[in-house]
Design a protein around this motif. Structure first.
Motif, PDB file in Angstrom:
ATOM      1  N   ASP A  25       0.837  -1.193   0.000  1.00  0.00           N
ATOM      2  CA  ASP A  25       0.000   0.000   0.000  1.00  0.00           C
ATOM      3  C   ASP A  25       0.875   1.247   0.000  1.00  0.00           C
ATOM      4  N   GLY A  26       0.755   2.048  -1.065  1.00  0.00           N
ATOM      5  CA  GLY A  26       1.612   3.213  -1.208  1.00  0.00           C
ATOM      6  C   GLY A  26       1.241   4.382  -0.328  1.00  0.00           C
ATOM      7  N   SER A  27       0.106   4.302   0.366  1.00  0.00           N
ATOM      8  CA  SER A  27      -0.288   5.416   1.231  1.00  0.00           C
ATOM      9  C   SER A  27       0.376   5.367   2.598  1.00  0.00           C
ATOM     10  N   GLU A  28       1.019   4.250   2.901  1.00  0.00           N
ATOM     11  CA  GLU A  28       1.698   4.113   4.194  1.00  0.00           C
ATOM     12  C   GLU A  28       3.004   4.897   4.188  1.00  0.00           C
ATOM     13  N   VAL A  29       3.293   5.548   5.315  1.00  0.00           N
ATOM     14  CA  VAL A  29       4.513   6.345   5.433  1.00  0.00           C
ATOM     15  C   VAL A  29       5.733   5.452   5.588  1.00  0.00           C
ATOM     16  N   HIS A  30       5.603   4.384   6.368  1.00  0.00           N
ATOM     17  CA  HIS A  30       6.748   3.525   6.683  1.00  0.00           C
ATOM     18  C   HIS A  30       6.626   2.183   5.978  1.00  0.00           C
ATOM     19  N   LEU A  31       7.763   1.667   5.554  1.00  0.00           N
ATOM     20  CA  LEU A  31       7.813   0.324   4.997  1.00  0.00           C
ATOM     21  C   LEU A  31       7.774  -0.713   6.116  1.00  0.00           C
ATOM     22  N   PRO A  32       7.089  -1.851   5.923  1.00  0.00           N
ATOM     23  CA  PRO A  32       7.180  -2.926   6.916  1.00  0.00           C
ATOM     24  C   PRO A  32       8.587  -3.497   6.927  1.00  0.00           C
ATOM     25  N   PRO A  33       9.268  -3.488   8.042  1.00  0.00           N
ATOM     26  CA  PRO A  33      10.659  -3.950   8.072  1.00  0.00           C
ATOM     27  C   PRO A  33      10.762  -5.461   7.935  1.00  0.00           C
ATOM     28  N   PRO A  34      11.955  -5.965   7.630  1.00  0.00           N
ATOM     29  CA  PRO A  34      12.148  -7.410   7.574  1.00  0.00           C
ATOM     30  C   PRO A  34      11.686  -8.080   8.863  1.00  0.00           C
ATOM     31  N   GLY A  35      11.030  -9.206   8.703  1.00  0.00           N
ATOM     32  CA  GLY A  35      10.490  -9.920   9.853  1.00  0.00           C
ATOM     33  C   GLY A  35       9.046  -9.600  10.150  1.00  0.00           C
ATOM     34  N   THR A  36       8.486  -8.576   9.504  1.00  0.00           N
ATOM     35  CA  THR A  36       7.084  -8.232   9.720  1.00  0.00           C
ATOM     36  C   THR A  36       6.198  -9.416   9.331  1.00  0.00           C
ATOM     37  N   PRO A  37       5.306  -9.865  10.228  1.00  0.00           N
ATOM     38  CA  PRO A  37       4.474 -11.030   9.914  1.00  0.00           C
ATOM     39  C   PRO A  37       3.429 -10.727   8.850  1.00  0.00           C
ATOM     40  N   LEU A  38       3.090 -11.759   8.075  1.00  0.00           N
ATOM     41  CA  LEU A  38       2.047 -11.676   7.060  1.00  0.00           C
ATOM     42  C   LEU A  38       0.814 -12.436   7.529  1.00  0.00           C
ATOM     43  N   HIS A  39      -0.356 -11.826   7.297  1.00  0.00           N
ATOM     44  CA  HIS A  39      -1.630 -12.438   7.652  1.00  0.00           C
ATOM     45  C   HIS A  39      -2.593 -12.272   6.481  1.00  0.00           C
ATOM     46  N   LEU A  40      -3.650 -13.056   6.477  1.00  0.00           N
ATOM     47  CA  LEU A  40      -4.736 -12.814   5.548  1.00  0.00           C
ATOM     48  C   LEU A  40      -5.406 -11.495   5.904  1.00  0.00           C
ATOM     49  N   ALA A  41      -5.681 -10.682   4.897  1.00  0.00           N
ATOM     50  CA  ALA A  41      -6.323  -9.399   5.156  1.00  0.00           C
ATOM     51  C   ALA A  41      -7.666  -9.598   5.850  1.00  0.00           C
ATOM     52  N   SER A  42      -8.363 -10.676   5.499  1.00  0.00           N
ATOM     53  CA  SER A  42      -9.675 -10.933   6.105  1.00  0.00           C
ATOM     54  C   SER A  42      -9.586 -11.276   7.580  1.00  0.00           C
ATOM     55  N   ASP A  43      -8.427 -11.745   8.029  1.00  0.00           N
ATOM     56  CA  ASP A  43      -8.238 -12.093   9.443  1.00  0.00           C
ATOM     57  C   ASP A  43      -7.724 -10.923  10.270  1.00  0.00           C
ATOM     58  N   GLY A  44      -7.224  -9.878   9.595  1.00  0.00           N
ATOM     59  CA  GLY A  44      -6.675  -8.742  10.316  1.00  0.00           C
ATOM     60  C   GLY A  44      -5.277  -9.023  10.826  1.00  0.00           C
ATOM     61  N   PRO A  45      -4.628  -7.993  11.410  1.00  0.00           N
ATOM     62  CA  PRO A  45      -3.234  -8.139  11.866  1.00  0.00           C
ATOM     63  C   PRO A  45      -3.054  -9.081  13.045  1.00  0.00           C
ATOM     64  N   GLU A  46      -4.126  -9.514  13.655  1.00  0.00           N
ATOM     65  CA  GLU A  46      -4.025 -10.469  14.765  1.00  0.00           C
ATOM     66  C   GLU A  46      -4.296 -11.891  14.309  1.00  0.00           C
ATOM     67  N   GLY A  47      -4.462 -12.083  13.018  1.00  0.00           N
ATOM     68  CA  GLY A  47      -4.759 -13.413  12.497  1.00  0.00           C
ATOM     69  C   GLY A  47      -3.553 -14.331  12.503  1.00  0.00           C
ATOM     70  N   ARG A  48      -3.754 -15.532  11.980  1.00  0.00           N
ATOM     71  CA  ARG A  48      -2.691 -16.546  11.962  1.00  0.00           C
ATOM     72  C   ARG A  48      -1.545 -16.083  11.072  1.00  0.00           C
ATOM     73  N   LYS A  49      -0.319 -16.230  11.565  1.00  0.00           N
ATOM     74  CA  LYS A  49       0.862 -15.828  10.799  1.00  0.00           C
ATOM     75  C   LYS A  49       1.076 -16.799   9.650  1.00  0.00           C
ATOM     76  N   LEU A  50       1.214 -16.243   8.437  1.00  0.00           N
ATOM     77  CA  LEU A  50       1.399 -17.055   7.241  1.00  0.00           C
ATOM     78  C   LEU A  50       2.806 -16.961   6.673  1.00  0.00           C
ATOM     79  N   GLY A  51       3.586 -16.032   7.161  1.00  0.00           N
ATOM     80  CA  GLY A  51       4.925 -15.816   6.644  1.00  0.00           C
ATOM     81  C   GLY A  51       5.464 -14.504   7.161  1.00  0.00           C
ATOM     82  N   PHE A  52       6.475 -13.983   6.479  1.00  0.00           N
ATOM     83  CA  PHE A  52       7.084 -12.741   6.939  1.00  0.00           C
ATOM     84  C   PHE A  52       7.784 -12.031   5.790  1.00  0.00           C
ATOM     85  N   VAL A  53       7.895 -10.717   5.924  1.00  0.00           N
ATOM     86  CA  VAL A  53       8.617  -9.895   4.964  1.00  0.00           C
ATOM     87  C   VAL A  53      10.111 -10.158   5.118  1.00  0.00           C
TER      88      VAL A  53
END
Length: 321
Positions: A251-279
Motif C-alpha cells: 500500500d503506497g499510502s503508508e509512510v513507513h515500509l514494513p521492516p524485515p520480519g514483519t508477519p504476514l496475515h490474511l487481510a480478512s483475518d486482520g493483523p491479529e490473524g494466523r501468521k502465514l509468513g514474513f517480509v
C-alpha cells in the motif's frame, strides 16, 4: 572495512550487514533511475572476496557446491550454494573462473566461516583457498553499462550487469572515471524488482533452495553428490517445499515500509490473524512504489489479499506453489 567512496558528497552510510559502503548519495530515486538506464556503478566493496587456485579447483569445488562447475568455461559467471547436511542453505557464492583462478564474492563477513569449511575439505586435492577481501573490492556495473573494464580484472558477466573484482587501491580512481557512484539501496530496489533472493535476507536457518527459486540458477539437478543433495532430490522428486518466495506490492499510502520480519496475515483475518509468513526485504522503487519480497506458507492461495503487519499487500508469484 570502510569504503573510500563514503567520502563522496552526500554519502549516507549503510547499516547492519552492509555497513562500510553507502546506502545512498542523497537521491534514492535518481540513483535507481541511473542504474536502470545502464549508468553509474555500485560500491560493493564490503562483500567478501575469495579465490581458489590449483589444478584441481574445478573438480574439487564440483564435489562441494550445488552447481555443476567441473567443466565451467573460463569467463562464464555462475552462482552456487553450500548446504548443510539437512539441505539448509549456509552459503551463497557468486563465481567466475578466469582460466587459472576461481573468483567468488560472498555476503559481508561470511568469508571466514566459508573458507574454514573449504579448508576442512581439501584433503589430497591440489587447491589453495585464499581470502582476498583486503586486496580486492567488488564493483557492480549495471546491464547496459559501457564503462571500461581494466585489463586483467576478473569479471562476472550476468543478465543483471557485471561484477568486477577490482584492486581495492583502484576503487577511488575507477569511481571517479566511471561514476556516478550509486548507493546500495538503489541496487537493492532493483534486486527486489527482479525477484532475486539474497542470503541472510530471504533466508533463515531452515531455508531450502526450492523455496527461493534457486533451483537451476544456483542448484544443478543432474550432478553428483554434495552435502544436502538428498534433501534437494527428495523435495524435487517427491514433494513440495513448505514455503515459497513471493513478490509484494505494498500500500503506497503508508509512510513507513514494513521492516524485515514483519508477519504476514490474511487481510480478512486482520493483523491479529494466523501468521502465514514474513517480509524479508522491503524497498521503495522509483516506478513501482513500495515493494517487498516475502516468504509465505506454500498453501496460501495465490489470490489471497495479505497484510504485512498493518500494510495491505498484494502478492505476485515468484515460486510456484
Amino acid at each position: 572495512m570502510k569504503s573510500p567512496l563514503l567520502s563522496l558528497p552526500g554519502a549516507v552510510p549503510a547499516e547492519g550487514v552492509d555497513e562500510g559502503v553507502a546506502a545512498h548519495y542523497g537521491d534514492l530515486f535518481r540513483e535507481q533511475r541511473t542504474l536502470a538506464d545502464g549508468a553509474g556503478l555500485v560500491d560493493l566493496s564490503h562483500r567478501g572476496v575469495l579465490t581458489v587456485t590449483g589444478s584441481d579447483r574445478l573438480s574439487w569445488l564440483h564435489l562441494l557446491l550445488t552447481q555443476h562447475v567441473s567443466e565451467l568455461p573460463a569467463g562464464q559467471a555462475t552462482e552456487a550454494l553450500i548446504l548443510s547436511a539437512n539441505g539448509h542453505i549456509e552459503h551463497a557464492l557468486y563465481l567466475v573462473d578466469d582460466g587459472e583462478t576461481m573468483w567468488a564474492h560472498v555476503e559481508p563477513g561470511s568469508q571466514e566461516a566459508l573458507i574454514a569449511y573449504l579448508e576442512s575439505m581439501k584433503f589430497f586435492y591440489r587447491v589453495e583457498v585464499a581470502d582476498r577481501t583486503e586486496e580486492f573490492a567488488v564493483v557492480h556495473l549495471p546491464a547496459g553499462s559501457i564503462a571500461e573494464v581494466p585489463e586483467g580484472v576478473a569479471v562476472r558477466e550476468t543478465a543483471y550487469g557485471r561484477d568486477l573484482f577490482l584492486p581495492r587501491a583502484d576503487l577511488p580512481s575507477y569511481a571517479e572515471q566511471h561514476g556516478p557512484a550509486v548507493g546500495l539501496l538503489a541496487h537493492e530496489a532493483l534486486r527486489v524488482e527482479a525477484h532475486r533472493p539474497r542470503l541472510g535476507f530471504e533466508t533463515d536457518h531452515r531455508t531450502i533452495p526450492h523455496e527461493l527459486g534457486w533451483i537451476g540458477s544456483a542448484v544443478h539437478l543432474q550432478k553428483g553428490c554434495y552435502r544436502g543433495q538428498e534433501t534437494v532430490a527428495r523435495v524435487q522428486n517427491l514433494g513440495k517445499p513448505p514455503r515459497r518466495l513471493v513478490f509484494l506490492h505494498l500500500d503506497g499510502s503508508e509512510v513507513h515500509l514494513p521492516p524485515p520480519g514483519t508477519p504476514l496475515h490474511l487481510a480478512s483475518d486482520g493483523p491479529e490473524g494466523r501468521k502465514l509468513g514474513f517480509v524479508t526485504t522491503s524497498v521503495r522503487h522509483h516506478e513501482l512504489g513500495p515493494i517487498a519480497l516475502a516468504l509465505i506458507k506454500r498453501n496460501v492461495p495465490l489470490d489471497a489479499e495479505l497484510l504485512a503487519g498493518t500494510t495491505a499487500a498484494a502478492q505476485e508469484v515468484v515460486v510456484e506453489p
